[in-house]
Design an enzyme around this catalytic site. Structure first.
Site, short mmCIF file in Angstrom:
data_model
loop_
_atom_site.label_atom_id
_atom_site.label_comp_id
_atom_site.label_asym_id
_atom_site.label_seq_id
_atom_site.Cartn_x
_atom_site.Cartn_y
_atom_site.Cartn_z
N LYS A 124 0.99 -1.09 0.06
CA LYS A 124 0.00 0.06 0.09
C LYS A 124 1.04 1.22 0.01
O LYS A 124 1.97 1.21 0.50
CB LYS A 124 -0.79 -0.08 1.31
CG LYS A 124 -2.10 1.07 1.00
CD LYS A 124 -3.14 0.04 0.36
CE LYS A 124 -4.44 1.15 0.37
NZ LYS A 124 -5.69 0.35 -0.08
N ASP A 164 -7.01 4.29 -4.61
CA ASP A 164 -7.73 4.10 -3.08
C ASP A 164 -8.34 5.69 -2.92
O ASP A 164 -8.51 6.18 -3.91
CB ASP A 164 -6.60 3.74 -2.35
CG ASP A 164 -7.15 3.41 -0.80
OD1 ASP A 164 -7.92 2.32 -0.61
OD2 ASP A 164 -7.32 4.03 0.21
P1 NDP Z 1 -12.86 8.00 -2.64
O1 NDP Z 1 -11.61 8.73 -2.46
O2 NDP Z 1 -13.22 7.73 -4.14
O3 NDP Z 1 -14.12 8.07 -1.86
C1 NDP Z 1 -14.07 7.96 -0.57
C2 NDP Z 1 -15.40 8.69 0.22
O4 NDP Z 1 -15.04 8.62 1.64
C3 NDP Z 1 -15.54 10.17 -0.37
O5 NDP Z 1 -17.04 10.17 -0.06
C4 NDP Z 1 -14.94 10.87 1.06
O6 NDP Z 1 -15.41 12.06 1.27
C5 NDP Z 1 -14.97 9.75 1.94
N1 NDP Z 1 -14.08 10.02 3.07
C6 NDP Z 1 -12.88 9.96 2.86
N2 NDP Z 1 -12.15 9.92 4.18
C7 NDP Z 1 -13.08 10.22 4.97
C8 NDP Z 1 -13.04 10.48 6.38
N3 NDP Z 1 -11.99 10.67 7.02
N4 NDP Z 1 -14.28 10.94 7.13
C9 NDP Z 1 -15.54 10.83 6.37
N5 NDP Z 1 -15.59 10.35 5.21
C10 NDP Z 1 -14.29 10.39 4.34
O7 NDP Z 1 -12.29 6.28 -2.15
P2 NDP Z 1 -12.69 4.98 -2.41
O8 NDP Z 1 -14.21 4.91 -2.77
O9 NDP Z 1 -11.78 4.40 -3.41
O10 NDP Z 1 -12.31 4.49 -0.96
C11 NDP Z 1 -13.37 4.28 0.04
C12 NDP Z 1 -12.81 3.08 0.96
O11 NDP Z 1 -12.97 1.90 0.46
C13 NDP Z 1 -11.52 3.12 1.53
O12 NDP Z 1 -11.56 2.78 2.86
C14 NDP Z 1 -10.57 2.17 0.58
O13 NDP Z 1 -9.64 1.79 1.36
C15 NDP Z 1 -11.47 1.30 0.39
N6 NDP Z 1 -11.42 0.36 -0.85
C16 NDP Z 1 -11.26 0.92 -1.99
C17 NDP Z 1 -10.98 0.22 -2.95
C18 NDP Z 1 -10.94 0.81 -4.72
O14 NDP Z 1 -10.99 0.07 -5.47
N7 NDP Z 1 -11.09 1.95 -4.61
C19 NDP Z 1 -10.67 -1.27 -3.10
C20 NDP Z 1 -10.84 -1.77 -1.80
C21 NDP Z 1 -11.21 -1.10 -0.66
P3 NDP Z 1 -14.85 13.24 0.72
O15 NDP Z 1 -15.20 13.52 -0.81
O16 NDP Z 1 -15.22 14.59 1.48
O17 NDP Z 1 -13.32 13.43 0.88
#
Ligand code: NDP
Length: 444
Positions: A124, A164
């Site tokens: 990561k 991510d």
């Molecule tokens: P994105 O950046 O596309 O979206 C993240 C979302 O979560 C946004 O809506 C963001 O809000 C919100 N967010 C981020 N940090 C916080 C926080 N500290 N508190 C509250 N809301 C938060 O990321 P992903 O959708 O790719 O990832 C989401 C989760 O899924 C993570 O845990 C990631 O590790 C996991 N994941 C992702 C994969 C992938 O393929 N992308 C694969 C497996 C797991 P804002 O817009 O305000 O930042």
């Protein structure tokens, strides 16, 4: 192995990394019994070699903002374990990123990748750079500066990063461009690439869709139909969007989505048209979820998470530790009977205890969100055989991988009373494969 002692040592040697300690503790507490059936593991101190990353790169990233100011951020790549394949795992750009968070994610990734049945080790990376409020040009300059350092540590057979939080198709494209320029090689060094240059169909959808395919398998064990069920989704990024899309396709009702500022509650359900609006808002204009509530006249709750709303199913898809013990109690009290994690470690240990004590269906991220990295693995295969599979082919493979992961969880996690402990199942199944590979490769 004495799990408590191993953990205590790690905390002493690596203080101030609470998320890393949390992830290790969860795994150790569930694999201890199985581990101790194999005295040969302890003879070679397998557990410490599995908990401590193979290596960690840390570097300064220097870039120029639009006003001509010079900015610095920290960049990291954690190469955790490559016993079963090249290091593989996403890159996160978020102001909260630090080494402890990336070590937890790389550790989790190792078990998750093992579960997928594909040959991928765990890694990561990321930076404390926040893309929020930055122009396209600033994001591009940052990605280029980040890759200027990272490129020497990665490669299609060495370490293959992906997206991510804060890293989607745009960022992967910019990083790929710089890697290609520096190495003069067009290779499958990153996954989540654009369709035109080696990206796989279904990769953007894979984590969200995969989570729902896993949820369907869980529901099957209790003869529950997803149609008409009310669902709470958190987040509004990549994972949340495609989780919602699949739920809508299957006739479920999604009533919440969120971002880091708050959540919206739409009692009529987010339909296809409203989801298109969210996708445009988030992916194109990089706006806030609050704007949804203004457009559709529904409730918006600032500074809160959606776990107090009434529903049947919860799909946390934002970030780690977003469901605490009280949130979990509220979910159970409100009738939630299934929680399937799109995000990595969104539930605190207290929350997991609440779900398991209530005997509801609970799938940890390392099983339920493994669809993303699975299709990344399929992207690597397509890149190396220089062929592109159709949408249907990739989707079918994804379904079958999620089904296999579910079966592995059932095999290793079914308790005497029949309750499926998916945490234990996923950890033991993921662990055994990596452990056996490490044993076969000697002390390296
Ligand atoms: P994105 O950046 O596309 O979206 C993240 C979302 O979560 C946004 O809506 C963001 O809000 C919100 N967010 C981020 N940090 C916080 C926080 N500290 N508190 C509250 N809301 C938060 O990321 P992903 O959708 O790719 O990832 C989401 C989760 O899924 C993570 O845990 C990631 O590790 C996991 N994941 C992702 C994969 C992938 O393929 N992308 C694969 C497996 C797991 P804002 O817009 O305000 O930042």
């Amino acid at each position: 192995m004495n799990a408590a002692k191993v953990l205590e040592d790690l905390k002493r040697r690596f203080p101030n990394e609470p998320e890393y300690h949390q992830a290790v503790e969860e795994v150790l507490s569930t694999i201890e019994e199985e581990y101790n059936k194999h005295p040969e593991f302890d003879k070679v101190n397998l557990i410490e070699r599995l908990c401590i990353p193979d290596r960690v790169y840390q570097f300064r990233v220097t870039w120029m903002d639009d006003k001509g100011n010079i900015q610095t951020n920290m960049g990291y790549r954690v190469q955790h374990n490559n016993a079963i394949g090249p290091y593989k795992g996403g890159i996160r750009f978020h102001s909260s990123v630090n080494l402890g968070i990336l070590k937890f994610l790389a550790f989790e990734q190792t078990f998750k990748n093992s579960l997928t049945t594909l040959p991928m080790g765990g890694g990561k990376g990321g930076s404390d750079f926040s893309p929020r409020g930055k122009s396209n040009a600033e994001v591009m300059r940052f990605c280029q500066a980040f890759m200027l350092e990272l490129w020497r540590h990665i490669g299609p057979e060495t370490d293959v990063p992906a997206g991510d939080i804060g890293v989607g198709g745009r960022e992967v494209g910019y990083m790929f461009g710089m890697y290609k320029k520096l190495t003069r090689e067009f290779s499958g060094v990153l996954t989540g690439k654009g369709r035109e240059f080696g990206g796989s169909l279904i990769r953007p959808e894979a984590t969200g869709y995969g989570n729902i395919y896993f949820l369907l398998e869980m529901l099957k064990t209790r003869n529950i139909d997803i149609q008409g069920k009310t669902c709470l989704v958190s987040g509004s990024g990549n994972v949340a969007q495609y989780t919602a899309e699949k739920l809508i396709q299957l006739g479920a009702k999604v009533v919440t989505m969120s971002d880091s500022d708050g959540y919206i509650y739409d009692p009529d359900g987010i339909d296809r048209e409203k989801l298109d609006y969210i996708m445009e808002l988030k992916n194109l204009y990089r706006g806030r979820i609050r704007e949804y509530a203004e457009k559709y006249g529904c409730k918006y709750v600032a500074g809160a998470r959606p776990w107090n709303e009434k529903a049947d199913i919860a799909l946390p898809s934002a970030t780690q530790n977003e469901i605490n013990g009280d949130d979990a109690k509220a979910l159970v009290a409100n009738g939630v009977f299934a929680v399937s994690e799109g995000a990595n470690m969104p539930s605190t240990p207290e929350a997991i205890r609440v779900f398991q004590d209530a005997k509801i269906l609970y799938a940890p991220g390392k099983a339920a969100n493994a669809g993303g990295v699975s299709v990344s693995g399929l992207e690597m295969t397509q890149n190396s055989i220089k062929l592109s599979w159709s949408q249907e082919e990739v989707d079918e493979k994804l379904k079958s991988i999620m089904k296999n992961i579910h079966e592995a969880c059932v095999k290793y996690g079914t308790e005497p009373d029949g309750y499926i402990n998916y945490v234990k199942g996923a950890n033991v199944a993921g662990f055994m494969k990596v452990a056996n590979a490490m044993m076969a490769q000697g002390i390296v």
